[in-house]
Design an enzyme around this catalytic site. Structure first.
Site, PDB file in Angstrom:
ATOM      1  N   HIS A  24     -36.492  33.222  20.407  1.00  0.00           N
ATOM      2  CA  HIS A  24     -37.823  32.795  19.970  1.00  0.00           C
ATOM      3  C   HIS A  24     -37.983  31.301  20.234  1.00  0.00           C
ATOM      4  O   HIS A  24     -37.002  30.587  20.501  1.00  0.00           O
ATOM      5  CB  HIS A  24     -38.013  33.078  18.475  1.00  0.00           C
ATOM      6  CG  HIS A  24     -37.024  32.380  17.577  1.00  0.00           C
ATOM      7  ND1 HIS A  24     -37.402  31.623  16.497  1.00  0.00           N
ATOM      8  CD2 HIS A  24     -35.664  32.323  17.605  1.00  0.00           C
ATOM      9  CE1 HIS A  24     -36.336  31.146  15.892  1.00  0.00           C
ATOM     10  NE2 HIS A  24     -35.257  31.559  16.540  1.00  0.00           N
TER      11      HIS A  24
ATOM     12  N   CYS B  65     -44.284  29.873  19.437  1.00  0.00           N
ATOM     13  CA  CYS B  65     -43.622  31.186  19.348  1.00  0.00           C
ATOM     14  C   CYS B  65     -44.414  32.295  20.019  1.00  0.00           C
ATOM     15  O   CYS B  65     -43.880  33.067  20.829  1.00  0.00           O
ATOM     16  CB  CYS B  65     -43.323  31.526  17.895  1.00  0.00           C
ATOM     17  SG  CYS B  65     -44.782  31.786  16.842  1.00  0.00           S
TER      18      CYS B  65
ATOM     19  N   HIS C  70     -44.879  33.915  12.669  1.00  0.00           N
ATOM     20  CA  HIS C  70     -43.826  33.603  13.636  1.00  0.00           C
ATOM     21  C   HIS C  70     -43.371  34.903  14.283  1.00  0.00           C
ATOM     22  O   HIS C  70     -43.326  35.949  13.634  1.00  0.00           O
ATOM     23  CB  HIS C  70     -42.651  32.898  12.969  1.00  0.00           C
ATOM     24  CG  HIS C  70     -41.630  32.381  13.938  1.00  0.00           C
ATOM     25  ND1 HIS C  70     -41.898  31.374  14.840  1.00  0.00           N
ATOM     26  CD2 HIS C  70     -40.347  32.760  14.167  1.00  0.00           C
ATOM     27  CE1 HIS C  70     -40.821  31.125  15.559  1.00  0.00           C
ATOM     28  NE2 HIS C  70     -39.864  31.967  15.179  1.00  0.00           N
TER      29      HIS C  70
END
Length: 220
Positions: free
Chosen positions: A192, A129, A180
């Site tokens: 993402h 990510c 994240h």
């Protein structure tokens, strides 16, 4: 929202006008007469740039070289110190549009839909990510830290109702704190590198993401 509706929304977004705002520096992605004036002075001083009014990577490199010669931190940004050293006058309040950068970031991020998730990945052969976010922003000349928790410390906090395309959105998933990160693309959606689906588009309203949403940062 279906995937194809979201794609349509993103491409419409790329052509709408955004509100101008006061900037403390001129940087990659900025356009206009102020940029052309800076480029013109760099040309006079012998730097290899084009005075086209577009602040691209070549202009940033020339600015860094100029800054090094002047003993200024070579960050490639035209702040007050660099502006005065280059043009011999005080830097005015510069109005620049966020539209160009946000459009470019969203457009760039969409090119990697479907790229697989690879833990520690920082290239189109596989992203995690934060590696994905770092890669996209690097293409716009914006340097970000490597990991989500440190990226969360960069930029300006943004509330959910103030989110704009290009903002970074953070979540507390497998670890406490920011573990994240994704890029907001508008209409409640973000792109993402998902550990289960690779680079994909998700909604902030999904139960999982809404339950672990931590906050957002604006870095452009």
């Amino acid at each position: 929202m279906s995937f194809f509706r979201l794609l349509t929304f993103v491409f419409v977004l790329m052509f709408v006008n955004a509100t101008a705002f006061a900037a403390s520096s001129i940087r990659v992605g900025d356009q206009g007469t102020e940029v052309a004036e800076i480029q013109g002075q760099l040309l006079v001083l012998g730097y290899d740039v084009m005075a086209d009014g577009n602040y691209g990577p070549a202009t940033a490199d020339a600015v860094k070289d100029f800054q090094k010669a002047q003993g200024i931190n070579p960050d490639g940004l035209i702040g007050p110190a660099t502006y005065t050293a280059l043009l011999g006058k005080e830097m005015p309040d510069i109005a620049r549009s966020s539209n160009y950068l946000s459009r470019s970031i969203v457009s760039q991020s969409m090119q990697y839909l479907g790229v697989p998730y690879v833990f520690g990945g920082t290239s189109p052969s596989g992203f995690d990510c934060s590696g994905y976010v770092m890669y996209i922003f690097a293409h716009m000349g914006i340097s970000l830290p490597r990991t989500a928790d440190v990226q969360f410390e960069v930029g300006t906090p943004v509330s959910t109702h103030e989110l704009m395309p290009g903002d970074l959105v953070f979540f507390s998933t497998y670890l406490p704190g920011a573990s994240h990160v994704g890029i907001y693309v508008g209409d409640g959606n973000f792109i993402h590198a998902s550990s289960s689906r690779g680079v994909t588009i998700s909604s902030l309203g999904q139960s999982y993401y809404s339950s672990c949403y931590l906050g957002a940062r604006r870095v452009i």
